[in-house]
Design an enzyme around this catalytic site. Structure first.
Site, PDB file in Angstrom:
ATOM      1  N   HIS A   1     -18.357  66.980  36.663  1.00 49.04           N
ATOM      2  CA  HIS A   1     -17.265  67.727  37.101  1.00 49.04           C
ATOM      3  C   HIS A   1     -15.959  66.970  36.949  1.00 49.04           C
ATOM      4  O   HIS A   1     -16.077  65.651  37.647  1.00 49.04           O
ATOM      5  CB  HIS A   1     -17.407  68.524  38.400  1.00 49.04           C
ATOM      6  CG  HIS A   1     -16.314  68.943  39.026  1.00 49.04           C
ATOM      7  ND1 HIS A   1     -15.574  69.986  38.346  1.00 49.04           N
ATOM      8  CD2 HIS A   1     -15.556  68.555  40.244  1.00 49.04           C
ATOM      9  CE1 HIS A   1     -14.404  70.164  39.319  1.00 49.04           C
ATOM     10  NE2 HIS A   1     -14.313  69.301  40.117  1.00 49.04           N
TER      11      HIS A   1
ATOM     12  N   GLU B   1     -19.486  68.276  45.931  1.00 53.38           N
ATOM     13  CA  GLU B   1     -19.841  69.546  44.916  1.00 53.38           C
ATOM     14  C   GLU B   1     -21.339  69.284  44.823  1.00 53.38           C
ATOM     15  O   GLU B   1     -21.966  69.746  43.761  1.00 53.38           O
ATOM     16  CB  GLU B   1     -19.223  69.249  43.837  1.00 53.38           C
ATOM     17  CG  GLU B   1     -17.528  69.574  43.793  1.00 53.38           C
ATOM     18  CD  GLU B   1     -17.353  70.967  44.069  1.00 53.38           C
ATOM     19  OE1 GLU B   1     -17.955  71.738  44.293  1.00 53.38           O
ATOM     20  OE2 GLU B   1     -15.912  71.130  44.176  1.00 53.38           O
TER      21      GLU B   1
HETATM   22  P1  13P Z   1     -15.819  64.757  46.026  1.00 51.81           P
HETATM   23  O1  13P Z   1     -15.004  63.326  46.071  1.00 51.81           O
HETATM   24  O2  13P Z   1     -16.552  65.206  47.215  1.00 51.81           O
HETATM   25  O3  13P Z   1     -16.654  64.292  44.852  1.00 51.81           O
HETATM   26  O4  13P Z   1     -14.970  65.783  45.439  1.00 51.81           O
HETATM   27  C1  13P Z   1     -14.182  65.854  44.297  1.00 51.81           C
HETATM   28  C2  13P Z   1     -13.688  67.094  43.834  1.00 51.81           C
HETATM   29  O5  13P Z   1     -13.500  67.028  42.635  1.00 51.81           O
HETATM   30  C3  13P Z   1     -14.330  68.433  44.544  1.00 51.81           C
HETATM   31  O6  13P Z   1     -14.138  69.575  43.402  1.00 51.81           O
HETATM   32 ZN    ZN Z   2     -12.814  69.102  41.830  1.00 51.39          ZN
END
Ligand code: 13P
Ligand code: ZN
Length: 285
Positions: free
Chosen positions: A157, A134
């Site tokens: 996030h 992200e």
């Molecule tokens: P990542 O492991 O690449 O951080 O992705 C996790 C996620 O929540 C994608 O929306």
């Molecule tokens: Zn996610």
């Protein structure tokens, strides 16, 4: 040399090679990410590698860091972000678990610097851990915040169960329907998430379109926005504060659900009671 002594030397070398060594402010910022990651796991919001965190750590960068060689090839961000020239970030690694990051943030995340083309970055420390998928959304939002002169330096996030569940109902995707409901559950929600909850219609994870839609929602005067049927994206001065905003919103969602489970629709605070909060605490909305 006996194996214990050998391991001891190896451990010392390993420790002394961390970029966090002798940089207490940087170490504090990274360990605050680790503490937050632990809470995300405990909350049940961070299944597998779910969620990601980035922190703009540029204020902690010294000349010695600037001279450090990269430990990765330059990688494209996927978009051009002029405000990020000379900026540095701590990023959760893609596919890394929050529960692992909580123990060892530099094995499950990395420190990157943005290159002068403002379209690519390289990893500087401690390990060549590829940043979160992200990254386009995170870095685009940091670029937007700097352009606005915002003091916000952290973005989060995560996948909070009850808030994500709400986005499966079209009614709650309408502007400020969920905000009003959540604010009305308990006064603290409005006091500590005073801009409410913006809504971003479903888009593929990790894309530039999602990044652009996230900025549009934040620009509509929200610190916290929902990615429909996926998760939440929150910004604040530091990562703990971003977490707190999500935490108070999800608490309000839990109160709503508890009332429904007791068999009634909660009354909610009145508009007058909420206006009184705005006036008393000088809240922005
Ligand atoms: P990542 O492991 O690449 O951080 O992705 C996790 C996620 O929540 C994608 O929306
Ligand atoms: Zn996610």
């Amino acid at each position: 040399m006996n194996p214990e002594r050998k391991q001891g030397i190896y451990n010392e070398k390993k420790m002394s090679t961390s970029i966090l060594e002798n940089r207490p402010a940087l170490a504090a910022a990274v360990w605050q990410v680790a503490e937050t990651a632990g809470y995300l796991w405990e909350k049940g919001w961070a299944e597998r590698n779910g969620g990601n965190i980035t922190v703009n750590i540029t204020e902690h960068v010294d000349d010695e860091m600037r001279r450090m060689p990269a430990i990765s090839e330059p990688k494209a961000i996927g978009t051009v972000l002029p405000e990020l020239k000379g900026c540095w970030f701590y990023c959760k690694g893609t596919q890394k678990r929050m529960r692992d990051l909580a123990r060892d943030p530099m094995a499950n995340g990395s420190i990157i610097r943005i290159l002068d083309d403002c379209a690519s970055y390289e990893i500087v420390a401690d390990n060549p851990v590829m940043p979160t998928s992200e990254l386009p959304s995170h870095l685009s939002v940091h670029n937007y915040l700097l352009a606005k002169g915002s003091p916000y330096r952290a973005s989060l996030h995560t996948h909070p169960i009850e808030l994500v569940a709400m986005t499966h109902n079209k009614k709650f995707m309408e502007k400020d329907v969920a905000t009003r409901l959540l604010w009305s559950m308990i006064p603290e929600t409005k006091a500590f998430c005073p801009r409410g909850l913006g809504m971003v219609p479903y888009l593929m994870p990790s894309g530039v379109e999602l990044a652009e839609a996230t900025i549009k929602a934040i620009d509509d005067d929200y610190d916290v926005v929902m990615w429909e049927k996926h998760g939440v994206f929150a910004v604040d001065t530091d990562i703990m504060s971003a977490f707190d905003q999500v935490d108070v919103l999800n608490k309000a969602a839990l109160i709503y659900i508890a009332s429904r489970n007791m068999g009634f629709e909660p009354d909610g605070m009145t508009d007058a009671q909420m206006k009184e909060l705005t006036d008393t605490f000088g809240l922005p909305k």
